[in-house]
Design an enzyme around this catalytic site. Structure first.
Site, PDB file in Angstrom:
ATOM      1  N   LYS A  90       0.869  -1.192   0.000  1.00  0.00           N
ATOM      2  CA  LYS A  90       0.000   0.000   0.000  1.00  0.00           C
ATOM      3  C   LYS A  90       0.892   1.224   0.000  1.00  0.00           C
ATOM      4  O   LYS A  90       1.821   1.326   0.789  1.00  0.00           O
ATOM      5  CB  LYS A  90      -0.884  -0.016   1.263  1.00  0.00           C
ATOM      6  CG  LYS A  90      -1.838   1.150   1.364  1.00  0.00           C
ATOM      7  CD  LYS A  90      -3.157   0.857   0.691  1.00  0.00           C
ATOM      8  CE  LYS A  90      -3.960   2.102   0.388  1.00  0.00           C
ATOM      9  NZ  LYS A  90      -3.636   2.782  -0.889  1.00  0.00           N
ATOM     10  N   GLN A 111       7.355   3.814   3.794  1.00  0.00           N
ATOM     11  CA  GLN A 111       5.961   3.394   3.851  1.00  0.00           C
ATOM     12  C   GLN A 111       5.783   2.109   4.685  1.00  0.00           C
ATOM     13  O   GLN A 111       4.754   1.920   5.323  1.00  0.00           O
ATOM     14  CB  GLN A 111       5.446   3.176   2.423  1.00  0.00           C
ATOM     15  CG  GLN A 111       3.945   3.163   2.286  1.00  0.00           C
ATOM     16  CD  GLN A 111       3.331   4.559   2.207  1.00  0.00           C
ATOM     17  OE1 GLN A 111       3.885   5.426   1.555  1.00  0.00           O
ATOM     18  NE2 GLN A 111       2.213   4.770   2.868  1.00  0.00           N
ATOM     19  N   LYS A 114       5.645   3.330   8.291  1.00  0.00           N
ATOM     20  CA  LYS A 114       4.460   4.176   8.462  1.00  0.00           C
ATOM     21  C   LYS A 114       3.207   3.315   8.538  1.00  0.00           C
ATOM     22  O   LYS A 114       2.379   3.467   9.437  1.00  0.00           O
ATOM     23  CB  LYS A 114       4.367   5.137   7.270  1.00  0.00           C
ATOM     24  CG  LYS A 114       3.178   6.059   7.321  1.00  0.00           C
ATOM     25  CD  LYS A 114       3.010   6.851   6.031  1.00  0.00           C
ATOM     26  CE  LYS A 114       4.283   7.565   5.623  1.00  0.00           C
ATOM     27  NZ  LYS A 114       4.065   8.558   4.554  1.00  0.00           N
ATOM     28  N   LYS A 126       5.289   1.644  -3.206  1.00  0.00           N
ATOM     29  CA  LYS A 126       5.213   3.007  -3.736  1.00  0.00           C
ATOM     30  C   LYS A 126       5.474   2.953  -5.229  1.00  0.00           C
ATOM     31  O   LYS A 126       6.094   2.012  -5.723  1.00  0.00           O
ATOM     32  CB  LYS A 126       6.281   3.870  -3.059  1.00  0.00           C
ATOM     33  CG  LYS A 126       5.991   5.335  -3.045  1.00  0.00           C
ATOM     34  CD  LYS A 126       5.023   5.726  -1.930  1.00  0.00           C
ATOM     35  CE  LYS A 126       4.628   7.172  -2.059  1.00  0.00           C
ATOM     36  NZ  LYS A 126       3.914   7.676  -0.888  1.00  0.00           N
ATOM     37  N   GLY A 165      -3.066   8.251  -4.347  1.00  0.00           N
ATOM     38  CA  GLY A 165      -2.474   9.490  -4.861  1.00  0.00           C
ATOM     39  C   GLY A 165      -1.258   9.915  -4.068  1.00  0.00           C
ATOM     40  O   GLY A 165      -0.952   9.361  -3.013  1.00  0.00           O
ATOM     41  N   THR A 210      -4.382  13.450   5.222  1.00  0.00           N
ATOM     42  CA  THR A 210      -2.952  13.588   5.526  1.00  0.00           C
ATOM     43  C   THR A 210      -2.693  14.910   6.250  1.00  0.00           C
ATOM     44  O   THR A 210      -2.014  14.946   7.286  1.00  0.00           O
ATOM     45  CB  THR A 210      -2.116  13.497   4.243  1.00  0.00           C
ATOM     46  OG1 THR A 210      -2.479  12.302   3.551  1.00  0.00           O
ATOM     47  CG2 THR A 210      -0.635  13.464   4.565  1.00  0.00           C
ATOM     48  N   ASN A 241      -2.385  19.171  -1.825  1.00  0.00           N
ATOM     49  CA  ASN A 241      -3.376  18.471  -1.014  1.00  0.00           C
ATOM     50  C   ASN A 241      -3.041  18.505   0.480  1.00  0.00           C
ATOM     51  O   ASN A 241      -3.857  18.885   1.312  1.00  0.00           O
ATOM     52  CB  ASN A 241      -3.499  17.025  -1.525  1.00  0.00           C
ATOM     53  CG  ASN A 241      -4.332  16.164  -0.605  1.00  0.00           C
ATOM     54  OD1 ASN A 241      -3.833  15.559   0.324  1.00  0.00           O
ATOM     55  ND2 ASN A 241      -5.636  16.148  -0.839  1.00  0.00           N
ATOM     56  N   SER A 377      -6.878   5.707   3.826  1.00  0.00           N
ATOM     57  CA  SER A 377      -6.976   4.823   2.659  1.00  0.00           C
ATOM     58  C   SER A 377      -7.385   3.423   3.105  1.00  0.00           C
ATOM     59  O   SER A 377      -8.188   2.749   2.450  1.00  0.00           O
ATOM     60  CB  SER A 377      -5.628   4.738   1.938  1.00  0.00           C
ATOM     61  OG  SER A 377      -5.451   5.836   1.079  1.00  0.00           O
TER      62      SER A 377
HETATM   63  P1  NDP Z   1       0.575  17.849  -4.298  1.00  0.00           P
HETATM   64  O1  NDP Z   1       1.054  17.530  -5.641  1.00  0.00           O
HETATM   65  O2  NDP Z   1      -0.879  18.037  -4.052  1.00  0.00           O
HETATM   66  O3  NDP Z   1       1.311  19.166  -3.739  1.00  0.00           O
HETATM   67  C1  NDP Z   1       2.690  19.237  -3.655  1.00  0.00           C
HETATM   68  C2  NDP Z   1       3.086  20.638  -3.215  1.00  0.00           C
HETATM   69  O4  NDP Z   1       4.481  20.660  -2.951  1.00  0.00           O
HETATM   70  C3  NDP Z   1       2.836  21.680  -4.290  1.00  0.00           C
HETATM   71  O5  NDP Z   1       2.588  22.916  -3.698  1.00  0.00           O
HETATM   72  C4  NDP Z   1       4.168  21.696  -5.032  1.00  0.00           C
HETATM   73  O6  NDP Z   1       4.431  22.915  -5.691  1.00  0.00           O
HETATM   74  C5  NDP Z   1       5.154  21.476  -3.901  1.00  0.00           C
HETATM   75  N1  NDP Z   1       6.331  20.778  -4.430  1.00  0.00           N
HETATM   76  C6  NDP Z   1       6.372  19.540  -4.988  1.00  0.00           C
HETATM   77  N2  NDP Z   1       7.611  19.223  -5.382  1.00  0.00           N
HETATM   78  C7  NDP Z   1       8.364  20.282  -5.057  1.00  0.00           C
HETATM   79  C8  NDP Z   1       9.727  20.560  -5.214  1.00  0.00           C
HETATM   80  N3  NDP Z   1      10.585  19.677  -5.783  1.00  0.00           N
HETATM   81  N4  NDP Z   1      10.180  21.755  -4.752  1.00  0.00           N
HETATM   82  C9  NDP Z   1       9.332  22.653  -4.173  1.00  0.00           C
HETATM   83  N5  NDP Z   1       8.013  22.425  -4.018  1.00  0.00           N
HETATM   84  C10 NDP Z   1       7.543  21.276  -4.444  1.00  0.00           C
HETATM   85  O7  NDP Z   1       1.169  16.689  -3.346  1.00  0.00           O
HETATM   86  P2  NDP Z   1       0.707  16.240  -1.904  1.00  0.00           P
HETATM   87  O8  NDP Z   1       0.210  17.414  -1.158  1.00  0.00           O
HETATM   88  O9  NDP Z   1      -0.133  15.042  -2.034  1.00  0.00           O
HETATM   89  O10 NDP Z   1       2.090  15.745  -1.268  1.00  0.00           O
HETATM   90  C11 NDP Z   1       2.958  16.620  -0.560  1.00  0.00           C
HETATM   91  C12 NDP Z   1       3.905  15.798   0.313  1.00  0.00           C
HETATM   92  O11 NDP Z   1       3.143  15.014   1.230  1.00  0.00           O
HETATM   93  C13 NDP Z   1       4.798  14.825  -0.436  1.00  0.00           C
HETATM   94  O12 NDP Z   1       6.060  14.764   0.226  1.00  0.00           O
HETATM   95  C14 NDP Z   1       4.106  13.500  -0.249  1.00  0.00           C
HETATM   96  O13 NDP Z   1       5.036  12.440  -0.295  1.00  0.00           O
HETATM   97  C15 NDP Z   1       3.540  13.658   1.154  1.00  0.00           C
HETATM   98  N6  NDP Z   1       2.411  12.791   1.465  1.00  0.00           N
HETATM   99  C16 NDP Z   1       1.244  12.867   0.752  1.00  0.00           C
HETATM  100  C17 NDP Z   1       0.175  12.068   1.098  1.00  0.00           C
HETATM  101  C18 NDP Z   1      -1.166  12.222   0.456  1.00  0.00           C
HETATM  102  O14 NDP Z   1      -2.103  11.626   0.958  1.00  0.00           O
HETATM  103  N7  NDP Z   1      -1.306  12.991  -0.594  1.00  0.00           N
HETATM  104  C19 NDP Z   1       0.302  11.040   2.155  1.00  0.00           C
HETATM  105  C20 NDP Z   1       1.543  11.109   2.891  1.00  0.00           C
HETATM  106  C21 NDP Z   1       2.544  11.940   2.528  1.00  0.00           C
HETATM  107  P3  NDP Z   1       4.205  23.008  -7.297  1.00  0.00           P
HETATM  108  O15 NDP Z   1       2.725  23.003  -7.479  1.00  0.00           O
HETATM  109  O16 NDP Z   1       4.870  24.287  -7.648  1.00  0.00           O
HETATM  110  O17 NDP Z   1       4.896  21.801  -7.874  1.00  0.00           O
END
Ligand code: NDP
Length: 445
Positions: A90, A111, A114, A126, A165, A210, A241, A377
């Site tokens: 997962k 993961q 976690k 992943k 996602g 999250t 997100n 999830s």
């Molecule tokens: P999104 O794609 O919804 O948002 C990512 C955000 O981070 C955007 O604002 C993006 O900016 C910024 N970002 C991404 N890559 C970079 C980078 N290389 N440098 C600077 N800014 C960056 O992703 P999520 O919100 O889903 O995920 C965010 C984090 O949370 C990740 O680390 C993910 O692994 C972690 N996570 C997510 C989960 C989930 O349920 N979605 C669960 C557990 C952890 P821009 O739009 O400019 O790219």
């Protein structure tokens, strides 16, 4: 690091050259595990660590698709099925140009622990692709997702591997992926993917989980010092997100969230981020933070730079790995930081974590603090299996229970191993022992 583990670590690093993020994640876990092996020599004898660091299966595949001008595009797809001792693999799918095997393996490795900490029956995996959805039309994203699933479908399933996602993969992408899976297999197998839309098998609270969970975990850490989010000055990185929902939850608990960012810049909004506007700009219009600043008015938008230049008492890094370094951590600590809750995976560098821990800042590592997403999830999978759908209130209650449980388990484990308040140690040992016990029980697999 414990000398017995040092040798195992050296071998792991040598066998996986050029995968810097995977190395970082492995070293961080190994540094916590010396005391466990004093108490459990049987783990060493059964080579649990060596097995844990070698994914059960790694799939790399070509993803051909055509763009809107009819040109052929080629991307690379990944799915790393890391460990299934506790349940089906997962973990999310990340679509971002930086994705390569080392990133997928670091995320998959994290993961495992976690998912164990959530207390739910889920293993670790992943995946993703170096496809960049930014600037692509809906039709291009759909063609890419259909091509991606045309290979991935043979490796996943409700009882095998359940993707979700992550960065670059939201409700739109999960919809296209699910549609293609259903079409190829001719099965309405709801439990094969999570993060689905509410009318076709999704769970309420999954989109928020999250970010909400990270804030709930951080609130529990604050509680151990007799305080709470009420009145804190909070800075969040990212505006995706996880970030948006962390902002919303922190505000609902009385915090002032004054800044957030994207990869182009950051905004400082001293009146408090307007979540409704942020959602509209980012989630509906798929715009940039700069657009938020223009529409909001009266705020400061900084092009480039680091959001960690903004003072905070609570920092919630919710963007990406290694976004907060030692220098930024030292600056935050000098200016009154009290707590850090990692919404992203491994956003703080090893130097930054050391600065936080030496300064006595409450530090909740991602594998514990952001586990609310995967836990919800698993709740989505439960609802799918029983053909049921729960209310928002009930699901949020379950999420809260789970996050408080993770916090308490990490805190109790840290205490048991003589380092009260060390959530890194608590999370690593708590997750590891559960998986190691299951692996021992299941024989040499
Ligand atoms: P999104 O794609 O919804 O948002 C990512 C955000 O981070 C955007 O604002 C993006 O900016 C910024 N970002 C991404 N890559 C970079 C980078 N290389 N440098 C600077 N800014 C960056 O992703 P999520 O919100 O889903 O995920 C965010 C984090 O949370 C990740 O680390 C993910 O692994 C972690 N996570 C997510 C989960 C989930 O349920 N979605 C669960 C557990 C952890 P821009 O739009 O400019 O790219």
């Amino acid at each position: 690091m414990d000398a017995r583990l040092e040798a195992i670590k050296d071998t792991v690093l040598m066998r996986n050259p050029g995968e810097a993020e995977f190395h970082q994640a492995v070293v961080e876990v190994f540094e916590s595990l010396g005391p466990v092996h004093d108490r459990h020599p049987e783990f060493l004898e059964a080579a649990i660590l060596e097995r844990l660091c070698e994914p059960e299966r790694q799939i790399i595949f070509r993803v051909p698709w055509t763009d809107d001008s009819g040109r052929v595009q080629i991307n690379r797809g990944f799915r790393v099925e890391f460990n299934s001792a506790l349940g089906p693999y997962k973990g999310g799918l990340r679509f971002h140009p930086s994705v390569y095997l080392g990133i997928v393996k670091f995320l998959g490795f994290e993961q495992i622990f976690k998912n164990a900490l959530t207390g739910m029956p889920i293993g670790g995996g992943k995946g993703g692709s170096d496809f960049d959805p930014r600037g692509r039309s809906d039709a291009e994203v759909m063609r890419f997702c259909q091509s991606f699933m045309t290979e991935l479908y043979r490796h996943i399933g409700e009882y095998t591997d359940v993707p979700a996602g992550e960065i670059g993969v939201g409700g739109r992408e999960i919809g296209y992926l699910f549609g293609q899976y259903k079409r190829i297999t001719n099965r309405y197998e709801s439990g094969v993917l999570t993060g689905k839309g509410i009318s076709w098998g999704g769970s309420l609270v999954r989109p928020e989980a999250t970010g909400f969970g990270t804030v709930i975990f951080t609130q529990e850490m604050l509680r151990t010092r007799g305080t709470s989010f009420d009145g804190q000055r909070v800075v969040v990185s990212g505006s995706g997100n996880v970030a948006i929902n962390a902002v919303a939850k922190a505000q609902s608990l009385g915090a002032a969230v004054v800044a957030c960012s994207d990869s182009s810049g950051y905004v400082v909004d001293e009146a408090g981020i307007d979540v409704a506007l942020l959602r509209e700009v980012k989630e509906v219009q798929r715009g940039r933070l700069k657009d938020y600043a223009e529409r909001r008015g009266g705020v400061t938008y900084v092009d480039g730079g680091s959001v960690w230049d903004v003072d905070a008492t609570v920092a919630l890094p919710c963007a990406t790995q290694n976004e907060l370094d030692g220098a930024a951590a030292a600056r935050l600590v000098r200016n009154g930081l009290v707590a850090v809750g990692e919404g992203a995976n491994m956003p703080s560098t090893r130097d930054a974590v050391a600065v936080f821990q030496e300064a006595g800042v409450l530090f909740g590592p991602g594998k514990a603090a952001n586990a609310g997403g995967v836990a919800t999830s698993a709740l989505e999978m439960q609802q799918n299996a029983s053909r049921d759908s729960w209310s928002f209130e009930h699901t949020e209650e379950r999420l809260t229970e789970i996050m408080v449980g993770i916090h308490d388990r990490c805190a109790a484990t840290a205490e048991e191993y003589g380092e009260p308040g060390n959530y890194v140690l608590g999370a690593n040992i708590g997750g590891f022992v559960k998986v190691a016990d299951a692996m021992l029980a299941q024989g040499l697999i």
